[in-house]
Structures are given as C-alpha cells and as structure tokens.
Design an enzyme around this catalytic site. Structure first.
Site: not given
Length: 894
Positions: A158, A293, A295-297, A329-330, A333, A352
């Site tokens: 991303e 911080g 990444m929501e892969n 948070h992740e 997503h 986000e």
C-alpha cells in the site's frame, strides 16, 4: 438475470460491488475524467505469482501468470510494473512485444493479433530488486539472540508498490484472486495471506518451495509475503480461526499480548459485522524495518516491532495501549478495507477513519478501565482539529488524480478527522441504527468496492435520517466550524453563530458553514438539541433557563471548537475545578481554550485562568490534555524569546506538575491502575521541559540511570526511560552521551533502543548535538528510526531548535540519500524535526526560501503546513506580548 461467472469475459462485467453489473447498475460511480487509470475493458481475474528469493543478492525472480477477461477486442494489454527487469511476456502462450515505461510505471504487451473478447492468459517472467526502502518487496536487517546479523524479506504494497513485486493492475478496484508460491532458503519460513497448500524441498536441500491456497477476491495492495526465521505463539478464535503471532527466534513471549488482543478483537468483529472472518487464518509478524505502524494485509498483518512485540510484565502502559490499539485497528481493516475496499484513493478515509473509530471502541470494550473515549478526544480528535485549522489542510474526501498523490493524505485528516466524523454519526443515529447500517453495507459490498455515498446511504436507510445532507459538508469541505454561543435568552434558547475556524484567527471570507449536530449540557448530562444548519440560529434549550453555564458539544462528539460569552467563562472554570463537568468535557474545554487563545479569540490572560482551573485535577485522561497544552504553550513562549515571561510560566507549570509527581511517585506500585502508570510516565516526560534545573529531580533521575546501567532493570521503568536520559544528558557531557549509546547497543527491545535515540535530543553542547544528528544519518540507525533524534533535539531547547534546522539545510543531500525513494512520510517527519517548532515570521520566511531553492515535491503539503503553523505561532507570540503585563501579574500570584 444471473450471469455465469465462468463464461468468457464475465469478470469484465462485474460492478464495483463485486456483483454482475446488470444487478447493480445503481452502484456505478462516474469516474473523474482526469483520473489516471489503466485502460478499462481488460480486467484481471486471477493471478498465479511464483517468486524465487535470492536474499544474499538482494534480488528475486518471478513468473506471474494472470487470467484476464477482455470485454471487447483489444490490441494491447497494459498493466503496472516498476523496477522489474522483464525478460519475457506471453499471451495465451504466444510471445509478444512488450515495452516498459519507467515514468508511468507500466508494462505494455502487444500481441501480433488483436485479442478477442473473452478470457485470456498473460504470463510475464522477470526479476526484481529486494530493496531497502521499506516498500515493495524489501529486505530488513536484524541481530538475532546470538548477536549475529541476519536478513529477512517482507512486502509493503500500500498504496502502489505491488507493481515493484509483480506485474499487475495496481488499482484498488481491479480485484482478483491470488495463488502464490515462494521459493526460499530451506532454513527460512515463508508466509503469505493464505495457509500453506504444499511444500517441496529442492533436490540439493538448499531451498524449499511453499505454495499457498487461493485467496478471496481482493486488491493488489493487500497481497503480502514474509520470509524469515521465526518463533510463534498461536490460539483459535471462537469461530475456529487460527491466529499466530510470529516473533524473532527465542522470543515467543513477546507476541503473547498482541495475540491476546487479536483473538478478542476478531471475536468482537465477527459479532459486530455478522460476517465471520472469511479466511482460515490470521497471522501477525513483526518486521525489523517498517515505515508505518502496521499494514492490514488480509490474513497476514505486518507490524513495526514496537507496535507488536512487548514483554507484558515490563511494558509501559503506553506500550500496552499502543499495541492493543494498533492490533485492533488492523483487524478492523479485515472487514473495512479488505472485505469492502474503497473504490479509489480519494475515499481512503473509509478505510482509515473507520478503523480509527473502531480501534477506540473495541479497545474500550476489552479494557474499559483505560477510558479510551476520553483519550480519543486528545489523541485523535485533537490531532485532527490542529491540522484541519490550517488553510493547507485538505478535505476528508480529497480529490486524487494520480495514485501517487495519496501518499500525502495518509495523515491526521484521513485517520483522526475520519474517525471523528464516524463518531459524530454514531452519536446522531444511535448504536442500533449505526450497527444495522454497517452490517447492511458490509453485506452489500462484500468482496467489492464502495464509496462514501454508499456508507451514507446505508446509515440513512437504517436510521431514517438524511445522512448525506448532514455529512457531505464534513467530508467534502476543508476545515471545521467554531460555534459561538452569543447569548442565552431568558427562556433558555441559545443564540448560536458558526464560522470556519482558522488557527491564526483569520476571518472566513467565503462564509463556509456545516450542519452541526448540537449536544448540550447544563449539569454534566448531555442531550441532543437539534442541528445548527445555517450561519446563525436561535435554538430552543429550556434546560438552560437560569443556568449559570451551558456546555456545548457536550461529550465532544463533533470535531469543532466552541466559543462562550466572556461572562460565562468564570462559571465554566468553576465547573471544571469542582468537577461538575465530566472528564470528556473538561478535556474539550481545555482543548478549545488553547486553540481559541492562539487564534486571538480568547485573551491570553483568560487562557491562563483556564489552565489554573485544573490545579486540583485528578483524572489521568484530563491530565494528558493538560500536559500537552502546558508543553505546547511553553514551547511557544520560549520561541518568543521573552525570558522573564517564559520563566514565570514555567514556574506556574511546575506548581501544577510537581504535586502530581509527588502523588504518583517515581516508583511503580503493584496496585497501580493502567491510567496511573500512564500518568506517571507522562508527568515525568514533562520534567525535562519544566524541572531540568531542579536538583532533586536531577538527583533522582541520575540515581535511577546509574542503577539501570549497573543492571537493575526495575530502576528505570520503560514508562519514562527517554525522560531520564534527557534529564541526565542535559547536565552531562560526552561520557553520559556515550553511556546512552551503550545502552542502545545493549537493550534488546526496539522500544528501548528508540528511547535512547529520543534521549540524545537533550545533548547539551553544539558538538554533541551535531554528533547525535550525524549518528541518525549514519547506517547505525535504521531508516524507520532516524528522525526521532531530530524531533527530540528540535523540541528540547532553542539551541536544539536552531541546530536541527542548520543541520538539515547544510546536509540536505545526506537526508535525501538516507530517505531515498522510501515513502514520503519519512521525509515529512525529518522536515518536522528540522523546522516544525519555530515561532517567528523570519523563520517562516527562511523555511519558504529554503524549500523554494531546494524543492521536495513529494513533501509540499507538509512544508506548507509547517510554514502556516509557524506564522500562526508568530501571530500568537505578538498577541501574548500585548497581554504581557496582565499575564505576568496573574502568574506572579500563582
């Protein structure tokens, strides 16, 4: 009418929601005519991505085979590719001409004969660079438990860096399924989004090939690969999803808290969305070098080490909270962003902003004693309002022509203002309608793409309220209003006025307005009293009849400022000191007061009185806001070069802080609550600013520092390590500087290493400041961490502020070489560390002149924001000088 998705070209006829177009015509959004996209009519259906890692060569070889759907006869196929050495391109097994355009990062494949409508297969063979830029497919270095230097590889795609790893349609709407394989050294573990399907060891035993199951339909930026040596801990969710937390070898316990948070969060989201997590597993991996911080892969979330790996027994409350927030948070997503993806980058906030809101809500559910919604007002809403008060801000829905532009909007507007407007919608429609709308939205757009209007429509249907009419101005306009309570009539009705708020107090010539949901209180209990839809209205509020004060924006549900009649302020101050107002409103009044004072809408003397109303404050979340405002104002006063006023103010700040320090103490206690530990760390963090000259403070800091160096880990809790380093270094010299560097080498956790870098910011001499800044630019400090030194030095003193700017301007080429082609956020942070704290017009002019002579195109928005903030601070300093005599008189009585 149904469409057979197995028929030729069927996928080219899908709506953006992931369903056949004939069923979903109303979902088709008009594409902006100037948006730079790959040609329509050829769509990816499925990718087979096969990669062979050559880790020691910092390279990889790839073969990517793509099933495509062609809607009408086509003479070429264009897809994205960047920094890939293409060796061969075929369509349906036939070799084709191809051209790589480095400027547009595209690969154009031209078959000898036009492609007929229907399904075809593209195959590209290539090699790529395993870079060190923390984007694309990249390498990281780390030191293992034996002290040996090691390499690993991971991806960060991303926003638009999947094209650095494989040829693809690198746009969020061009979704497809993925089946991948990785060939890696035999001693390493290979991970991807999906579970392993098979493994095969090479005949010579040197490598192993891992093939992975086929993924759901998803965007390219969510694909992920990680290769390295790991330990892990694991657990099943209630629905049987395997969650694994991968850690460095020999340190599996460092992943236990993140795992605990992930299991609880995934279970909570399954319930909230009523769509079970759709993948068989969810992995978490800490990456030694990482720009963001996390990444929501999908199915394989990657993290910066400090945001995942902690020792639960010794971690600070701030670290525990940070890990919980980032993990939650992740995982939000996985639904909001992965299952349902924004249609284009201008709706980035859908990902986000919602995840920011959700991280707070779910963390609050899991850890109610942490008072997360009160913290949200300072940490999220406050950050959003600070940035959005600038002309150089941008709307939540910012027009994006080229995908590259999105780099500059991964900021407090997309995250924090986005989360704030979601919170406002929740307050307006209520919990039940809010959740019903979310569930309907998720079900309608699962595996597809959505827009802001789609979300508004879902909430409108669930609530019966005109959400688009209420919310469009909040997402499409830059800025926010200041609502002024001008008068309270005898019947309790409120005369309200609104105008756009600017940090420098300038008038809004355009007359911008917002539909403002109104929440009010006269006794600490909030209630909804309507919507302020025009510039000026009289709003009925019978409870205000005979009330001494009215708190508007009660509960701080809307991202705005409130200005009160001067005659009402003493009564509000009394409501603060007596705690008749709840913590959220005490936080909000202080946040508003600081901004209004800086903008010239509240006299400086009045703001000092407001600060004084918090003298007996005992709520840790309010203290977080109070410390932030005390520090911020102190920095401005020191920047104004009025030593007498600055020292008088510092004395006042000490009179507030020292009693709290005495109550909290330096030593943690077993019975300490989470917020007590957090407050202790925050109060001690303020000591280098306000109490560095206090011999008692220094003596205690030095005692703990020496004991820590001698092996007593309990002497220096992680809550305040960097503060102690600053205190001892400010009175020390080269020996102390070297001792902190030695600690950086010895400590194992990256959080502790980072604390050492922050501590170097207090270097007391020009030579040591230069040494620290040079160290940051060297290979001894990772790219992800190097800007911490400048940020700390710039904020430590006037000498440090000047030193960081001089260092940056003299060594710009070195900074550019350090950052290279890494994400623009890294250089943004460096620029803030160089010049983000000045308070004079002359400094603003210097900054403008320097960047005009040495332009950094990817960072123009950040530079503009710094210049505007500097000018606003300069104007504030001038207003403070005008109130100087009154301010000194008041401070002298404290």
């Amino acid at each position: 009418m149904e469409i057979d998705l197995n028929s030729p070209g069927a996928f080219a006829l899908l709506c953006r929601c992931g369903k056949p177009q004939v069923q979903c015509a109303t979902h088709e959004a008009a594409v902006a005519p100037d948006r730079v996209l790959l040609p329509a009519g050829v769509e990816p259906v499925h990718y087979d991505v096969d990669l062979t890692l050559r880790l020691n060569d910092h390279a990889f070889d790839g073969t990517t085979t793509i099933k495509i759907a062609v809607a009408a006869p086509a003479t070429s196929v264009q897809l994205h590719a960047k920094e890939l050495a293409v060796a061969e391109a075929k369509i349906d097994g036939v070799a084709c001409k191809f051209t790589v355009d480095a400027e547009t990062t595209t690969l154009l494949i031209q078959p000898s004969n036009p492609l007929a409508a229907g399904d075809h297969v593209v195959c590209v063979k290539y090699s790529g660079i395993l870079n060190d830029l923390m984007c694309g497919f990249y390498r990281s270095t780390y030191t293992d438990v034996k002290g040996e230097k090691k390499l690993m590889a991971s991806t960060q795609f991303e926003s638009i860096d999947a094209r650095r790893c494989f040829p693809c349609w690198d746009e969020p709407r061009r979704k497809a399924t993925f089946a991948c394989s990785l060939t890696v050294p035999a001693h390493m573990t290979a991970l991807s989004n999906m579970p392993e399907k098979s493994t095969r060891r090479a005949a010579d035993g040197a490598s192993i090939t891992t093939a992975f199951m086929t993924s759901p339909r998803m965007s390219t930026y969510l694909l992920c690969f990680v290769v390295g040596e790991f330990d892990h801990v694991s657990q099943l969710t209630k629905n049987g999803v395997l969650i694994r937390a991968f850690t460095p070898p020999g340190k599996p316990e460092l992943g236990e808290f993140a795992l605990e948070c992930a299991v609880a969060a995934l279970d909570a989201y399954d319930t909230t969305f009523e769509i079970p997590y759709p993948l068989p597993k969810s992995d978490m991996v800490a990456i030694p070098e990482f720009a963001a911080g996390a990444m929501e892969n999908w199915g394989l979330v990657t993290y910066r080490e400090v945001d995942m790996l902690i020792d639960k027994k010794t971690a600070s409350s701030r670290q525990l909270q940070r890990v919980a927030e980032v993990v939650i948070h992740e995982l939000a997503h996985q639904w909001f962003g992965n299952l349902v993806t924004m249609e284009w980058w201008e709706d980035l906030w859908l990902n986000e902003g919602f995840a920011t809101w959700m991280e707070t809500g779910v963390t609050h559910e899991l850890y109610p004693a942490w008072s997360m919604w009160e913290q949200f007002i300072t940490d999220m809403q406050g950050r959003a309002l600070q940035l959005d008060a600038l002309r150089s801000s941008h709307p939540i829905q910012v027009p994006i022509k080229r995908a590259e532009e999105v780099e500059q909007v991964f900021d407090a507007i997309s995250y924090c203002k986005g989360g704030s407007v979601v919170r406002m919608v929740h307050a307006v429609v209520g919990e039940e309608a809010f959740v019903q709308g979310l569930r309907a939205y998720m079900k309608e757009f699962a595996y597809g793409n959505a827009t802001t209007n789609d979300l508004w429509a879902a909430w409108q249907k669930s609530s019966g309220k005109n959400i688009p009419e209420l919310m469009d101005a909040w997402t499409k306009q830059t800025g926010f209003p200041v609502v002024e309570l001008q008068e309270v009539h005898s019947d309790g009705s409120l005369v309200l006025n609104q105008k756009r708020f600017f940090a420098d107090g300038a008038a809004d010539a355009e007359g911008t307005k917002w539909p403002v949901p109104l929440f009010a209180s006269v006794d600490g209990t909030q209630q909804s009293i309507g919507v302020l839809a025009s510039q000026k209205e009289t709003v009925p509020f019978p409870d205000a009849k005979n009330a001494k004060w009215v708190k508007l924006n009660a509960g701080q549900h809307a991202p705005l400022r409130v200005k009160y009649p001067d005659a009402m302020l003493p009564h509000l101050f009394e409501a603060i000191s007596s705690k008749k107002l709840p913590p959220a409103d005490r936080i909000g009044l202080l946040s508003d007061g600081a901004a209004l004072s800086k903008a010239g809408l509240m006299p400086f003397g009045r703001f000092l009185e407001l600060l004084g109303a918090y003298r007996n404050e005992d709520d840790a979340t309010v203290w977080s806001q109070l410390l932030e405002k005390l520090m911020s104002l102190g920095k401005i006063l020191r920047g104004g070069d009025d030593t007498i006023l600055s020292e008088a103010y510092d004395g006042f700040a000490r009179s507030l802080i020292v009693p709290v320090l005495e109550k909290c103490g330096w030593a943690p206690r077993d019975e300490d609550a989470h917020l007590t530990r957090k407050l202790r760390g925050e109060v001690i963090a303020a000591l280098p600013t306000f109490c560095a000259a206090d011999d008692g403070v220094y003596a205690e800091a030095k005692r703990r520092f020496d004991a820590f160096r001698a092996g007593d880990d309990a002497a220096l809790p992680s809550e305040y390590q960097s503060a102690v380093y600053k205190l001892v270094l400010a009175r020390g010299g080269r020996e102390t500087y070297d001792q902190i560097l030695q600690l950086r080498e010895e400590r194992q956790l990256n959080e502790e290493k980072k604390s050492c870098l922050v501590g170097l910011g207090a270097a007391p001499t020009p030579a040591l400041r230069t040494a620290a800044l040079d160290l940051a630019l060297s290979d001894a400090v990772k790219l992800q961490d190097f800007f911490y030194v400048a940020l700390s030095t710039h904020g430590a003193s006037a000498a440090g502020r000047d030193a960081t700017w001089a260092h940056f301007t003299e060594k710009l080429d070195a900074y550019k070489a350090k950052v290279g082609e890494a994400g623009s956020s890294i250089m943004d942070a460096s620029i803030v560390g160089a010049c983000g704290g000045f308070c004079t017009e002359a400094a603003a002019n210097d900054i403008v002149a320097f960047f005009e002579a040495h332009p950094l195109p990817r960072n123009t928005r950040k530079i503009d924001q710094i210049v505007e903030s500097t000018r606003a601070s300069a104007a504030y300093v001038a207003r403070i000088r005008a109130d100087r005599a009154q301010a000194l008189a008041w401070l002298g009585k404290q």
